[in-house]
Design a protein around this motif. Sequence first.
Motif, short mmCIF file in Angstrom:
data_model
loop_
_atom_site.label_atom_id
_atom_site.label_comp_id
_atom_site.label_asym_id
_atom_site.label_seq_id
_atom_site.Cartn_x
_atom_site.Cartn_y
_atom_site.Cartn_z
N ALA A 1 -9.46 8.90 -5.67
CA ALA A 1 -8.47 9.20 -4.64
C ALA A 1 -9.02 8.95 -3.24
O ALA A 1 -8.29 8.59 -2.32
CB ALA A 1 -8.01 10.65 -4.77
N GLY A 2 -10.33 9.12 -3.10
CA GLY A 2 -10.96 8.83 -1.81
C GLY A 2 -10.85 7.37 -1.42
O GLY A 2 -10.88 7.04 -0.23
N ALA A 3 -10.72 6.48 -2.42
CA ALA A 3 -10.55 5.06 -2.12
C ALA A 3 -9.20 4.80 -1.46
O ALA A 3 -9.08 3.91 -0.61
CB ALA A 3 -10.68 4.25 -3.40
N ILE A 4 -8.19 5.58 -1.84
CA ILE A 4 -6.87 5.43 -1.21
C ILE A 4 -6.97 5.80 0.27
O ILE A 4 -6.49 5.07 1.14
CB ILE A 4 -5.84 6.32 -1.93
CG1 ILE A 4 -5.70 5.89 -3.40
CG2 ILE A 4 -4.49 6.27 -1.22
CD1 ILE A 4 -4.80 6.79 -4.22
N ASN A 5 -7.59 6.94 0.56
CA ASN A 5 -7.75 7.36 1.96
C ASN A 5 -8.61 6.38 2.74
O ASN A 5 -8.30 6.04 3.89
CB ASN A 5 -8.37 8.75 2.02
CG ASN A 5 -7.38 9.84 1.62
OD1 ASN A 5 -6.17 9.69 1.78
ND2 ASN A 5 -7.90 10.95 1.11
N ALA A 6 -9.70 5.92 2.14
CA ALA A 6 -10.59 4.99 2.82
C ALA A 6 -9.86 3.69 3.15
O ALA A 6 -9.99 3.15 4.26
CB ALA A 6 -11.82 4.71 1.97
N ALA A 7 -9.09 3.17 2.19
CA ALA A 7 -8.39 1.91 2.39
C ALA A 7 -7.33 2.04 3.47
O ALA A 7 -7.19 1.15 4.33
CB ALA A 7 -7.77 1.44 1.08
N GLY B 1 -7.54 0.38 7.59
CA GLY B 1 -6.53 -0.50 8.16
C GLY B 1 -6.03 -0.04 9.52
O GLY B 1 -5.55 -0.85 10.32
N ARG B 2 -6.14 1.26 9.79
CA ARG B 2 -5.75 1.80 11.09
C ARG B 2 -6.62 3.00 11.41
O ARG B 2 -6.21 4.15 11.24
CB ARG B 2 -4.27 2.19 11.09
CG ARG B 2 -3.78 2.54 12.48
CD ARG B 2 -2.27 2.48 12.60
NE ARG B 2 -1.88 2.73 13.99
CZ ARG B 2 -0.62 2.77 14.41
NH1 ARG B 2 0.36 2.57 13.56
NH2 ARG B 2 -0.35 3.00 15.68
N GLY C 1 -3.04 6.36 12.96
CA GLY C 1 -3.17 6.01 11.55
C GLY C 1 -3.32 7.23 10.68
O GLY C 1 -2.74 7.31 9.58
N VAL C 2 -4.09 8.21 11.14
CA VAL C 2 -4.27 9.45 10.38
C VAL C 2 -2.95 10.22 10.30
O VAL C 2 -2.61 10.78 9.25
CB VAL C 2 -5.37 10.32 11.01
CG1 VAL C 2 -5.44 11.68 10.33
CG2 VAL C 2 -6.71 9.62 10.92
#
Length: 283
Positions: free
Chosen positions: A51-57, A61-62, A67-68
Amino acid sequence: MSFHHPTLSVPSGLTAFVFAGGGSLGAIEVGMLRELLDQGVRPGCVIGASAGAINAAYFAGRPDSDGVAMLELLWCRIRRRDIMPLTMLGLFQMMLRGRSHLVEATALRMLLENNLSYAQVEQAVIPLHIVATDMLGGNEVILSSGPVVDAVLASAAIPGVFPPVEFDGRPLVDGGVSVDVPVRQAEDLGATVTYVLPTVGPSSPRALPSGAVPVLLHAISHLFGRAAATELAAARGELHVLPAPVHESANPFDFSSTDKLIELGYEAAVTSLADETVTQLSA
């Protein structure tokens, strides 16, 4: 074997954000991100597993406050059916036809395609590295180039729940299987200062989950936690570990309280940064 960012330069004092896995508990990391940016902490690269990969990706990008804020809105509207639309048909197919997974990753793929603003990992605004696991060999694979949706899907492919993702001819699954908190990997990529954004700590959660798969994943998370402690202890550079907040949920598939998890992550980061109680280790 690892795939590294083809254009990555390693400046002195490179700061990395490390995003751990945790299913719906990944919402906690969004609150932590908000406070880190408010405090002026900016990463030179990001790396995430599961799931951390989703947040990192998304963040790569922003990588700014706007973006956050958009990532927060995304987490607040996600429901389990948007990621894991379980059906009786899927369960029967797994049981009767010997299918190796519960659900297809079609819904998660659509969610990523609709919300990530770039197509290739190397097109991110800041260098992005995604951790997956080679299903055959069991070793971690660092994806730093190639289709970003496929890379994230591979990192989030919980074995038995989602199918493996073919990437460069290899079947890849959840990055958390090999390394849930990729601090060493961040340092190997050049990070000298690392901030870890965890989803589960020694004091959380307060309650056991219900359901066979959540209970299984909760038990496995204890194994991941012990492995993560070993990874953190082996850090060579300056390491900051934000404290995971105490929360009620232990079900990584429960997306009904992501707004509360975001705020808990934010409050934990505010308190720890204000009191300078973020765990800091230096080589």
